[in-house]
Enzyme design. Structure first.
Site, short mmCIF file in Angstrom:
data_model
loop_
_atom_site.label_atom_id
_atom_site.label_comp_id
_atom_site.label_asym_id
_atom_site.label_seq_id
_atom_site.Cartn_x
_atom_site.Cartn_y
_atom_site.Cartn_z
N TYR A 1 0.84 -1.21 0.00
CA TYR A 1 0.00 0.00 0.00
C TYR A 1 0.87 1.26 0.00
CZ TYR A 1 -3.72 -3.24 1.56
OH TYR A 1 -4.62 -4.26 1.69
N LYS B 1 5.89 -14.02 2.86
CA LYS B 1 5.84 -14.95 1.73
C LYS B 1 7.23 -14.89 1.09
CE LYS B 1 3.48 -17.78 -0.88
NZ LYS B 1 2.77 -18.98 -0.41
N ASP C 1 -0.20 -17.61 3.80
CA ASP C 1 -1.30 -18.54 3.51
C ASP C 1 -1.48 -19.54 4.65
OD1 ASP C 1 1.22 -19.32 2.74
OD2 ASP C 1 0.60 -20.36 0.92
N ASP D 1 -3.46 -6.19 6.97
CA ASP D 1 -4.82 -5.69 6.72
C ASP D 1 -5.79 -6.87 6.64
OD1 ASP D 1 -6.83 -3.92 6.08
OD2 ASP D 1 -6.30 -3.79 3.95
N ASP E 1 -8.68 -8.51 9.64
CA ASP E 1 -10.11 -8.72 9.42
C ASP E 1 -10.50 -10.18 9.67
OD1 ASP E 1 -10.52 -6.07 8.79
OD2 ASP E 1 -11.87 -6.54 7.12
#
Ligand code: ATP
Length: 349
Positions: free
Chosen positions: A130, A186, A219, A243, A247
């Site tokens: 971002y 990752k 993941d 982010d 959630d």
């Protein structure tokens, strides 16, 4: 008596309603002999853009910087066109935010998909995917630049280990939950950016030898959060991964209506509910104020007012556990004002 200046940015949609509720709770804390607050209410958000041509006017930013802490409602940032200002993004940069801190836990009496989640996601918020550095060389190709710096990674990692330390202290010796920081990456694909991120996290981890440090692929971490949420204590992540994981954590716990957050740096900090402006219920007086009230409790703790913070959290938990007064999102019929009144009534200072 301690007195704090609070810059208040009510924002859009249900923002002003839930901020009003939280201020009611803070005023009750003051009236019970707790700290005093001098509020400086300022304008920011989509409504501000429509009125003033910019969503975060200079006066609002100056007020944010002058205050002991900044308290936000919600802002409809998606509606603000490019060049119209980005209140949250701008504050993250101007207030030199080191990380966003989002706790999620199962709340007694509130049905949730996970019955033993109690974790906090500490997320870098100024760079990563971002970074807002995008370009499109032709009609068919577009790029986003994923930026990872040692300095921002270091600040975020330190915040994660400090959170783990504070959480362990708050849980007390009787808790069997391990103090743990899980860094998410990752690195097999993002070799350079996540390589630098992990290298920096490992360096900071050495300064906290009594906190378990581990790493997970993004993941695998997402799956393990769903399957074994109780494993996690502090999850340390770059911007986009954090982010998404925060959630997931909020969804596994008590949901958006109860999710609080903070963005904290060395000099400044702002506090806000995780939910958005909820335009579908704005102006109806039915929004759940708990996420904002719990964000106010995080602000109290940041200001060093641990007793006030604990009292506010306990009052919210008591009203939720009692179950008689709840807003519609939690299956009840009470409005925001009634729920706030019940929380104020349960305050024990
Ligand atoms: P935004 O674009 O500002 O993110 P949104 O509606 O897309 O707004 P949210 O505001 O997070 O996203 O709302 C998602 C859903 O959750 C909506 O149906 C909304 O009514 C509900 N919701 C969000 N916050 C609350 C709250 N505090 N109390 C009750 N319902 C809420």
């Amino acid at each position: 008596m301690a007195k704090y200046s609070i810059c208040v940015l009510p924002g859009d949609g249900i923002g002003p309603e839930v901020v009003g509720c939280a201020r009611g709770v803070l005023d009750a804390v003051s009236a019970a002999g707790g700290p005093q607050f001098a509020y400086d209410e300022q304008s920011a958000g989509h409504g501000t853009f429509l009125e003033q041509g910019h969503a975060m006017p200079d006066a609002s930013m100056a007020a944010a910087k002058a205050a002991d802490a900044v308290f936000l409602g919600a802002m409809d940032v998606a509606q603000i066109p490019p060049g119209g200002g980005d209140p949250l993004g701008d504050m993250r940069i101007e207030l030199e935010v080191a990380a966003s801190v989002r706790p999620s836990r199962t709340i007694p009496g509130i049905p949730s998909p996970a019955d033993d989640i109690d974790c906090v996601v500490v997320r870098e918020v100024t760079e990563g995917l971002y970074s807002r550095d995008e370009y499109q060389p032709d009609d068919d190709t577009a790029y986003a630049i994923r930026v990872v710096t040692r300095e921002a990674s270091r600040r975020t990692a330190r915040m994660a280990f400090e959170q783990a330390t504070a959480r362990r202290r708050a849980r007390g010796a009787r808790s069997d939950k391990s103090a743990r920081v899980t860094a998410v990456h990752k690195v097999g694909v993002l070799k350079l950016t996540d390589g630098l991120f992990l290298e920096t996290c490992a360096e900071i981890a050495k300064e906290y030898p009594d906190i378990i440090y581990e790493t997970r692929n993004i993941d695998a971490c997402a799956m393990e959060m769903v399957r074994e949420p109780g494993h996690f204590d502090v999850i340390l992540a770059t911007n986009a991964f954090g982010d998404i994981l925060s959630d997931i954590a909020a969804g596994l716990a008590a949901g958006l209506g109860l999710a609080a957050s903070a963005c904290i740096g060395d000099r400044w900090a702002y506090f806000e509910p995780v939910h958005g402006t909820a335009p579908d219920i704005a102006g109806k007086g039915i929004a759940n104020p708990c996420a904002t009230i719990l964000s106010a409790a995080m602000m109290l703790r940041y200001l060093g007012e641990d007793a006030g913070a604990a009292a506010v959290e306990a009052a919210v938990l008591e009203v939720l556990a009692d179950g008689q007064i709840r807003t519609g999102d939690l299956g009840g019929t009470a409005g925001s004002a009634k729920m706030t009144e019940a929380i104020v009534g349960a305050l024990n200072l």
